[in-house]
Design an enzyme around this catalytic site. Structure first.
Site, mmCIF file in Angstrom:
data_model
loop_
_atom_site.group_PDB
_atom_site.id
_atom_site.type_symbol
_atom_site.label_atom_id
_atom_site.label_comp_id
_atom_site.label_asym_id
_atom_site.label_seq_id
_atom_site.Cartn_x
_atom_site.Cartn_y
_atom_site.Cartn_z
ATOM 1 N N ILE A 187 2.264 26.621 -41.773
ATOM 2 C CA ILE A 187 0.924 27.384 -42.039
ATOM 3 C C ILE A 187 -0.023 26.584 -41.392
ATOM 4 O O ILE A 187 -1.312 27.063 -40.827
ATOM 5 C CB ILE A 187 0.635 27.932 -43.175
ATOM 6 C CG1 ILE A 187 -0.471 28.991 -43.282
ATOM 7 C CG2 ILE A 187 0.581 26.893 -44.254
ATOM 8 C CD1 ILE A 187 -0.382 30.104 -42.376
ATOM 9 N N GLY B 49 6.923 32.945 -45.233
ATOM 10 C CA GLY B 49 5.928 33.084 -45.989
ATOM 11 C C GLY B 49 4.985 32.050 -45.747
ATOM 12 O O GLY B 49 4.656 31.867 -44.361
ATOM 13 N N GLU B 50 4.119 31.521 -46.701
ATOM 14 C CA GLU B 50 3.135 30.895 -46.543
ATOM 15 C C GLU B 50 1.803 31.646 -45.704
ATOM 16 O O GLU B 50 0.738 30.871 -45.431
ATOM 17 C CB GLU B 50 3.557 29.646 -45.533
ATOM 18 C CG GLU B 50 4.554 28.639 -46.030
ATOM 19 C CD GLU B 50 4.835 27.568 -45.363
ATOM 20 O OE1 GLU B 50 4.175 27.423 -44.156
ATOM 21 O OE2 GLU B 50 5.874 26.956 -45.415
ATOM 22 N N GLY B 51 1.970 32.787 -45.353
ATOM 23 C CA GLY B 51 1.009 33.425 -44.731
ATOM 24 C C GLY B 51 1.004 33.283 -43.216
ATOM 25 O O GLY B 51 0.062 33.670 -42.342
#
Length: 337
Positions: free
Chosen positions: A89, A308-310
């Site tokens: 990210i 995930g993590e954006g």
């Protein structure tokens, strides 16, 4: 919060898009995006300013039951990696011009770092083991929601009007699957996936444990009660952040399975939040496709991501920028006459 769409504004923006130097509808989803953002901002000429990606981190008591392929202390290590700038990210935010803000709302460990891009808002060092008791108390859940709201207000004060949400928490596909199951009514086995890469045996164990959890908390059906009993601190913070972003009239970038589970809760609490959301990608995690279908959402990307993590938000953001640029900068048919 998004006000009821002005039919005049919608008609005007549609005409502007249709009159660009292209065949009618030729820019497909970009045209839909441009219209959506114009209606969120209530203007014919929307602008995206100071984009942010908020990553909330928290541990999960349920991780002790072996529902993840990785040990719980990886959460702490990954937050250190975020702070050092070495995670996916970090790379994607730098590449595409988003400001990254990481928030510890529930990591089992202390951090010495104190930087502009890292905020300590710890409610407690991880949720309780929801196999035996509720993951959070009502006060803890509300505190996590308030943390998300506070951070969103803070970045909006600095000029941000477009915001994405990410998370870090070993084991958090389990609470996400449980929230999905309870809030959509879908069978649990359609909601539970391999997460960080469980084997067939590990997946079967995860499903059995989550069935126990769902049975233990079967009486919890209201959105806040479900979140408190079977959610996570980082998920609750995302719920609060999404609710506040919508209240503030911001564009919301929705990431993958866990972030969309948070949106399920936010949407159940206030359905108008959905109008502010751009769904950035379809995750490779089991259940995300059906979760998106339930929300009547069309994702921008499908890259088999499950990190995930954006990360999906950061990768999709240039497409969002392109839609706004098209609306504002592309010539109209006037130049051809």
């Amino acid at each position: 919060m998004l006000t009821p769409a002005s039919s005049t504004l919608e008609t005007t923006v549609r005409r502007r898009i249709d009159y660009k130097t292209k065949p009618l509808g030729a820019l497909g989803r970009l045209e839909e995006l441009a219209l959506q953002i114009a209606l969120i901002q209530q203007t014919e000429t929307p602008v995206l300013t100071n984009p942010h990606l908020l990553v909330f981190a928290g541990d999960h008591g349920l991780a002790a039951e072996g529902v993840s392929a990785y040990p719980a202390d990886i959460t702490y290590g990954m937050v250190k990696n975020f702070i050092a700038g070495g995670a996916a990210i970090n790379v994607f935010c730098r590449q595409n011009g988003l400001q990254l803000l990481v928030c510890d709302v529930g990591v089992n460990g202390s951090f010495e770092e104190n930087t502009e891009s890292f905020v300590k808002y710890k409610i407690r060092p991880g949720t309780r083991n929801m196999r035996y008791e509720p993951a959070m108390t009502t006060d803890e859940c509300e505190a996590a929601i308030d943390a998300g709201k506070t951070l969103v207000n803070g970045v909006q004060y600095r000029g941000c009007n477009v915001i994405g949400f990410g998370e870090m928490g070993i084991g958090n596909t389990s609470p996400a699957a449980l929230l999905m199951h309870r809030l959509t009514g879908l069978p649990l086995d359609q909601c539970v996936g391999r997460g960080t890469g469980l084997t067939d045996e590990g997946l079967a164990r995860k499903l059995a444990i989550l069935q126990e959890v769902a049975t233990r908390h079967a009486d919890q059906t209201e959105p806040m009660a479900v979140l408190t009993a079977m959610g996570g601190l980082e998920i609750a913070a995302m719920v609060g952040g999404m609710l506040q972003a919508a209240e503030n009239g911001m564009v919301i970038l929705v990431d993958g399975f866990i972030a969309t589970a948070a949106l399920l809760v936010a949407n159940a609490l206030n359905p108008s939040v959905r109008q502010h959301c751009i769904f950035c990608h379809q995750s490779d995690e089991t259940g995300h496709k059906q979760m998106l279908y339930f929300l009547e959402a069309k994702p921008l990307l499908s890259l088999d991501l499950r990190l995930g993590e954006g990360t999906g938000c950061a990768l999709a953001y240039p497409i969002v920028q392109a839609a706004v640029a098209m609306l504002n900068d592309m010539a109209t048919m006037d130049i051809l006459t």
